[in-house]
Design an enzyme around this catalytic site. Sequence first.
Site, mmCIF file in Angstrom:
data_model
loop_
_atom_site.group_PDB
_atom_site.id
_atom_site.type_symbol
_atom_site.label_atom_id
_atom_site.label_comp_id
_atom_site.label_asym_id
_atom_site.label_seq_id
_atom_site.Cartn_x
_atom_site.Cartn_y
_atom_site.Cartn_z
ATOM 1 N NE ARG A 69 -74.742 23.245 57.650
ATOM 2 C CZ ARG A 69 -74.017 23.377 56.820
ATOM 3 N NH1 ARG A 69 -73.794 23.781 55.877
ATOM 4 N NH2 ARG A 69 -72.842 23.374 57.515
ATOM 5 C CB THR A 70 -74.689 24.832 64.796
ATOM 6 O OG1 THR A 70 -75.622 24.047 63.850
ATOM 7 C CG2 THR A 70 -75.325 24.747 66.002
ATOM 8 C CE LYS A 99 -52.123 30.809 77.903
ATOM 9 N NZ LYS A 99 -52.301 32.041 78.147
ATOM 10 N NE ARG A 120 -71.448 21.548 66.326
ATOM 11 C CZ ARG A 120 -71.865 21.716 64.751
ATOM 12 N NH1 ARG A 120 -70.907 22.319 64.334
ATOM 13 N NH2 ARG A 120 -73.273 21.643 64.616
ATOM 14 C CG HIS A 149 -76.920 19.437 66.534
ATOM 15 N ND1 HIS A 149 -77.126 20.666 66.723
ATOM 16 C CD2 HIS A 149 -76.137 19.856 65.431
ATOM 17 C CE1 HIS A 149 -76.612 21.382 66.245
ATOM 18 N NE2 HIS A 149 -75.711 20.912 65.011
HETATM 19 N N1 CP Z 1 -76.536 20.663 60.816
HETATM 20 C C1 CP Z 1 -75.009 21.468 61.176
HETATM 21 O O1 CP Z 1 -75.192 21.198 62.762
HETATM 22 O O2 CP Z 1 -73.421 22.602 60.237
HETATM 23 P P1 CP Z 1 -72.671 22.284 60.760
HETATM 24 O O3 CP Z 1 -72.030 22.403 61.469
HETATM 25 O O4 CP Z 1 -71.846 23.569 59.560
HETATM 26 O O5 CP Z 1 -72.941 23.183 62.163
#
Ligand code: CP
Length: 325
Positions: A69-70, A99, A120, A149
């Site tokens: 999703r993100t 590396k 992320r 998040h």
């Molecule tokens: N909700 C969420 O963070 O989903 P993903 O890990 O698929 O990005």
Amino acid sequence: MSNHDSGLIKINGKYKGKDILSLDQFTSKDILALYKKTQQMKRIALGAKPAKNLAGKIVAIIFYEPSSRTFNSFAAAVKQLGGQTLEVHDPKTFSSVSKGETLEDTIRVLEAYTDAIVIRHNEQGSVQKAADAAEFVPVFNAGDGIGEHPTQALLDLMTIYDKHKRLNNLTGIMAGDLLNGRTIHSLIRGLSLFKNNIIYLLSPKELKLSKDDFNLFSQRNIKLIEVSNINDLPKEADFLYWTRVQKERFKDLSVYEKVKNKFVLDKKLIDNMGWKNAIFMHPLPRVGEIALDVDEDKRAVYLRSQIRNGMYVRMALLDLIIGRK
Ligand code: CP
């Protein structure tokens, strides 16, 4: 972006050029202003007319952990607004991180090519490190380990707002892995910016909020009630927020096996409890903690508006932070 004063930079009504690292940067007004912009973004996305808000802009999206999703909603958001993306999946395999390149060096390189970085990372605090390393471009936290998040919480709050037309006087239920759930940590922060919210926290004892988090959040404008039995949940609630027990966060997999299916949301439970006016939310992915028989229930928004709101909210943030106007 590099911040020589230590600490998070508050939004305080001005999004332009700022990092998005934590819900602690926001006021309730900042969030409501974002949702006004989000309505405009929704019209762009549904209108199928090319927008130019990010024309000429490139956004790097680099994910050290997998995502459905993100990653994709950020990529779609940039493209909806006429920008382009530079996408790095799994940098530990497909970049010079393999590396031994440091996070800081990787960020300095990406910012030379782009106008913003969405990252992320599997370690809590790493996205703050990335933001400190970036001198020229804003950094978006797309999830840092068990930390926060923030863009997920902003879309979650919007999903609740869409349904109930308010973000105060809410009763919510959060269930699952509250210890490791970064979406939970951001969402509680967000709900505490509004008045009179009560959250029931349902989890196995091994996955309760950490003492530090519980104490921190309890000092805020929110009432938290920890329960370990489904029968102690209220029958009236405005939203349920179920979460996955995160196998990847466990050192001892026998503990994971013990707790993974402790609380499953299924049709039988919903019929017993009522929850007539609630929406059923989940940040996804789910791995069994919401049964498939819940999907057809009109109150289940996790594969409906909650998903779509992710793109709209991220469009709004990108436009406010790096948009051409
Ligand atoms: N909700 C969420 O963070 O989903 P993903 O890990 O698929 O990005």
